[in-house]
Design an enzyme around this catalytic site. Structure first.
Site, short mmCIF file in Angstrom:
data_model
loop_
_atom_site.label_atom_id
_atom_site.label_comp_id
_atom_site.label_asym_id
_atom_site.label_seq_id
_atom_site.Cartn_x
_atom_site.Cartn_y
_atom_site.Cartn_z
N CYS A 134 56.54 14.36 34.14
CA CYS A 134 55.85 14.83 32.93
C CYS A 134 54.80 15.88 33.32
O CYS A 134 53.72 15.55 33.81
CB CYS A 134 55.20 13.68 32.19
SG CYS A 134 54.41 14.22 30.65
N CYS A 137 51.30 15.54 31.60
CA CYS A 137 50.52 14.43 32.12
C CYS A 137 50.02 14.72 33.53
O CYS A 137 48.87 14.41 33.86
CB CYS A 137 51.33 13.14 32.08
SG CYS A 137 51.68 12.57 30.39
#
Length: 174
Positions: A134, A137
């Protein structure tokens, strides 16, 4: 009871580099023992290999004077990132502004109940986010840990651990 040494021995010759790296990344480096083992435990949860998870937890229990909070935070970080990484990776991949304005509505109360410390928890989340792929993130957690006083070397070492733990899980399954 599994150990890292047993896991290393179970890796086939085609995974020799992973065997060597698994030993190297869990010794020394720029991370404190709590950071190192928190990252390793969370990444073992994220890698979803039961034997590897058991071995890493056993080693953490031997290496740390007070392993329980580290293991519990690692477990929480792996679970939270399992949820958040899917959600935020979707928002990033879809690339539509309309999804970016929607409230996620995902509970993350555990963030307010960190047992170790907030910056170390964020470092663990960063490592799991790297495994889960991700981008949003990883960038968000990297910013928080750097602003929290950790160095790029510490971030680098955490992601190296994540990479090798993930490789070990793949090696054990192949």
């Amino acid at each position: 009871m599994a150990s890292i040494e047993v896991i290393r021995g179970e890796l086939a010759d085609s995974h020799k580099d992973t065997r060597l790296n698994l030993q190297a990344v869990l010794e020394g480096g720029s991370l404190t023992p709590e950071q190192r083992w928190g990252v390793a435990v969370a990444c073992a949860f994220a890698a979803r290999n039961e034997r590897l998870k058991e071995a890493v937890i056993n080693e953490a229990k031997k290496a740390l004077a007070n392993p329980d909070p580290v293991i519990e935070d690692a477990r929480a970080a792996a679970s939270l990132m399992g949820m958040n990484n899917v959600y935020y990776r979707f928002r990033h991949m879809i690339g539509k502004e309309s999804y970016s304005t929607k409230r996620p509505g995902l509970r993350m109360n555990r963030l307010a109940q960190v047992l170790t410390n907030k910056v170390d928890f964020e470092l663990v989340c960063l490592a799991v986010s790297a495994i889960n792929g991700c981008e949003m993130c990883v960038q968000s957690h990297e910013k928080v840990v750097i602003e929290g006083g950790l160095s790029e070397d510490q971030v680098h070492d955490a992601v190296r651990i994540a990479a090798v733990i993930h490789a070990a899980a793949v090696g054990l399954e192949s």
